[in-house]
Design a protein around this motif. Structure first.
Motif, PDB file in Angstrom:
ATOM      1  N   ARG A   1      -0.164   4.100  -3.274  1.00  0.00           N
ATOM      2  CA  ARG A   1       0.829   4.467  -4.280  1.00  0.00           C
ATOM      3  C   ARG A   1       0.231   5.393  -5.333  1.00  0.00           C
ATOM      4  N   ILE A   2      -1.015   5.149  -5.701  1.00  0.00           N
ATOM      5  CA  ILE A   2      -1.702   6.012  -6.668  1.00  0.00           C
ATOM      6  C   ILE A   2      -1.855   7.414  -6.089  1.00  0.00           C
ATOM      7  N   ASP A   3      -2.238   7.506  -4.818  1.00  0.00           N
ATOM      8  CA  ASP A   3      -2.367   8.815  -4.172  1.00  0.00           C
ATOM      9  C   ASP A   3      -1.044   9.570  -4.181  1.00  0.00           C
ATOM     10  N   ARG A   4       0.053   8.861  -3.881  1.00  0.00           N
ATOM     11  CA  ARG A   4       1.369   9.520  -3.878  1.00  0.00           C
ATOM     12  C   ARG A   4       1.738  10.004  -5.279  1.00  0.00           C
TER      13      ARG A   4
ATOM     14  N   ARG B   1      -5.027  -2.062  -1.047  1.00  0.00           N
ATOM     15  CA  ARG B   1      -4.898  -0.790  -0.317  1.00  0.00           C
ATOM     16  C   ARG B   1      -3.559  -0.122  -0.606  1.00  0.00           C
ATOM     17  N   GLU B   2      -2.505  -0.929  -0.681  1.00  0.00           N
ATOM     18  CA  GLU B   2      -1.180  -0.378  -0.973  1.00  0.00           C
ATOM     19  C   GLU B   2      -1.124   0.246  -2.366  1.00  0.00           C
ATOM     20  N   LEU B   3      -1.765  -0.391  -3.335  1.00  0.00           N
ATOM     21  CA  LEU B   3      -1.823   0.198  -4.675  1.00  0.00           C
ATOM     22  C   LEU B   3      -2.538   1.540  -4.636  1.00  0.00           C
ATOM     23  N   GLY B   4      -3.612   1.631  -3.863  1.00  0.00           N
ATOM     24  CA  GLY B   4      -4.326   2.898  -3.717  1.00  0.00           C
ATOM     25  C   GLY B   4      -3.452   3.981  -3.110  1.00  0.00           C
TER      26      GLY B   4
END
Length: 79
Positions: free
Chosen positions: A14-17, A9-12
């Protein structure tokens, strides 16, 4: 209940940011920054996909399917 691991979820997030940063760079016509951001985004996408593959290989498919059916029923009843 099967839960998506926090690191995925955290990678997701970071991708959104990064996608937001890339859009701002494009709007500002800072194409070098947009290119760098896209490169970082692609790296995170690969890392997230690898992690999803690793995690999903350990998930019981029957349990996961049952949870999808339960969720589908809850959504349908709530409408």
């Amino acid at each position: 209940m099967v839960r998506l691991p926090d690191d995925i979820r955290e990678l997701g997030e970071r991708i959104d940011r990064l996608r937001q940063e890339k859009a701002r760079a494009i709007d500002a016509q800072d194409f070098d920054a947009a290119t760098e951001t896209r490169s970082a985004e692609k790296d995170l996408l690969r890392r997230r996909l690898d992690r999803i593959r690793e995690w999903s290989s350990q998930v019981d498919a029957v349990t996961l399917a049952q949870e999808f059916v339960t969720l589908h029923d809850r959504i349908r009843r709530s409408r």
